[in-house]
Design a protein around this motif. Sequence first.
Motif, PDB file in Angstrom:
ATOM      1  N   ALA A 144      73.634  75.953   5.926  1.00  0.00           N
ATOM      2  CA  ALA A 144      74.130  74.817   6.708  1.00  0.00           C
ATOM      3  C   ALA A 144      73.807  75.005   8.190  1.00  0.00           C
ATOM      4  O   ALA A 144      73.385  74.049   8.856  1.00  0.00           O
ATOM      5  CB  ALA A 144      75.639  74.663   6.516  1.00  0.00           C
ATOM      6  N   ILE A 145      73.972  76.213   8.679  1.00  0.00           N
ATOM      7  CA  ILE A 145      73.663  76.495  10.088  1.00  0.00           C
ATOM      8  C   ILE A 145      72.185  76.240  10.352  1.00  0.00           C
ATOM      9  O   ILE A 145      71.808  75.619  11.351  1.00  0.00           O
ATOM     10  CB  ILE A 145      74.052  77.943  10.457  1.00  0.00           C
ATOM     11  N   GLN A 146      71.332  76.701   9.464  1.00  0.00           N
ATOM     12  CA  GLN A 146      69.891  76.555   9.650  1.00  0.00           C
ATOM     13  C   GLN A 146      69.427  75.106   9.517  1.00  0.00           C
ATOM     14  O   GLN A 146      68.503  74.675  10.215  1.00  0.00           O
ATOM     15  CB  GLN A 146      69.127  77.429   8.648  1.00  0.00           C
ATOM     16  N   ASP A 147      70.053  74.341   8.623  1.00  0.00           N
ATOM     17  CA  ASP A 147      69.569  73.002   8.297  1.00  0.00           C
ATOM     18  C   ASP A 147      70.251  71.870   9.064  1.00  0.00           C
ATOM     19  O   ASP A 147      69.824  70.718   8.981  1.00  0.00           O
ATOM     20  CB  ASP A 147      69.732  72.725   6.795  1.00  0.00           C
ATOM     21  N   TYR A 148      71.324  72.172   9.794  1.00  0.00           N
ATOM     22  CA  TYR A 148      72.085  71.122  10.472  1.00  0.00           C
ATOM     23  C   TYR A 148      71.223  70.412  11.517  1.00  0.00           C
ATOM     24  O   TYR A 148      70.501  71.030  12.283  1.00  0.00           O
ATOM     25  CB  TYR A 148      73.323  71.716  11.139  1.00  0.00           C
ATOM     26  N   ASP A 149      71.331  69.084  11.513  1.00  0.00           N
ATOM     27  CA  ASP A 149      70.599  68.263  12.472  1.00  0.00           C
ATOM     28  C   ASP A 149      71.608  67.324  13.142  1.00  0.00           C
ATOM     29  O   ASP A 149      72.093  66.385  12.517  1.00  0.00           O
ATOM     30  CB  ASP A 149      69.516  67.467  11.740  1.00  0.00           C
ATOM     31  N   SER A 150      71.908  67.592  14.400  1.00  0.00           N
ATOM     32  CA  SER A 150      72.920  66.806  15.110  1.00  0.00           C
ATOM     33  C   SER A 150      72.488  65.359  15.321  1.00  0.00           C
ATOM     34  O   SER A 150      73.333  64.491  15.532  1.00  0.00           O
ATOM     35  CB  SER A 150      73.261  67.459  16.447  1.00  0.00           C
ATOM     36  N   SER A 151      71.208  65.077  15.231  1.00  0.00           N
ATOM     37  CA  SER A 151      70.745  63.705  15.427  1.00  0.00           C
ATOM     38  C   SER A 151      71.116  62.806  14.248  1.00  0.00           C
ATOM     39  O   SER A 151      71.025  61.586  14.347  1.00  0.00           O
ATOM     40  CB  SER A 151      69.235  63.675  15.641  1.00  0.00           C
ATOM     41  N   LYS A 152      71.530  63.388  13.141  1.00  0.00           N
ATOM     42  CA  LYS A 152      71.919  62.604  11.958  1.00  0.00           C
ATOM     43  C   LYS A 152      73.340  62.058  12.077  1.00  0.00           C
ATOM     44  O   LYS A 152      73.830  61.395  11.180  1.00  0.00           O
ATOM     45  CB  LYS A 152      71.836  63.468  10.684  1.00  0.00           C
ATOM     46  N   GLU A 153      74.013  62.365  13.162  1.00  0.00           N
ATOM     47  CA  GLU A 153      75.371  61.881  13.449  1.00  0.00           C
ATOM     48  C   GLU A 153      76.394  62.310  12.406  1.00  0.00           C
ATOM     49  O   GLU A 153      77.334  61.586  12.113  1.00  0.00           O
ATOM     50  CB  GLU A 153      75.373  60.360  13.626  1.00  0.00           C
ATOM     51  N   ALA A 154      76.213  63.485  11.846  1.00  0.00           N
ATOM     52  CA  ALA A 154      77.196  64.051  10.921  1.00  0.00           C
ATOM     53  C   ALA A 154      77.906  65.194  11.642  1.00  0.00           C
ATOM     54  O   ALA A 154      77.291  65.919  12.425  1.00  0.00           O
ATOM     55  CB  ALA A 154      76.512  64.576   9.666  1.00  0.00           C
TER      56      ALA A 154
END
Length: 100
Positions: free
Chosen positions: A64-74
Amino acid sequence: MTENFETMPEEKLICRAQSQDHAAIDALMRRYKGIVRKRARSLFMIGGDQDDLMQEGMIGLFKAIQDYDSSKEAVFSTFAELCISRQLYSAVKSSNRKKN
């Protein structure tokens, strides 16, 4: 000058962790260990124990840390819980397949 990772905002920690800052990764792992433990306690893995489930949950958190993308608004916590749960369920399913 040492930084206090315990009080650092989550978004900054995630950004640093994705840049391979091991101290930031460790801080996030400590923050979410309780969630991993809570999810792992509710499951049973054939041929394994709670430590195995905890380890699988921590792998899910690392992903989750590696794959998280803040631009997805999640929100990261929601994304992390989903990744942890999926990793745990996958491990349990896999252990059940090996049983039969």
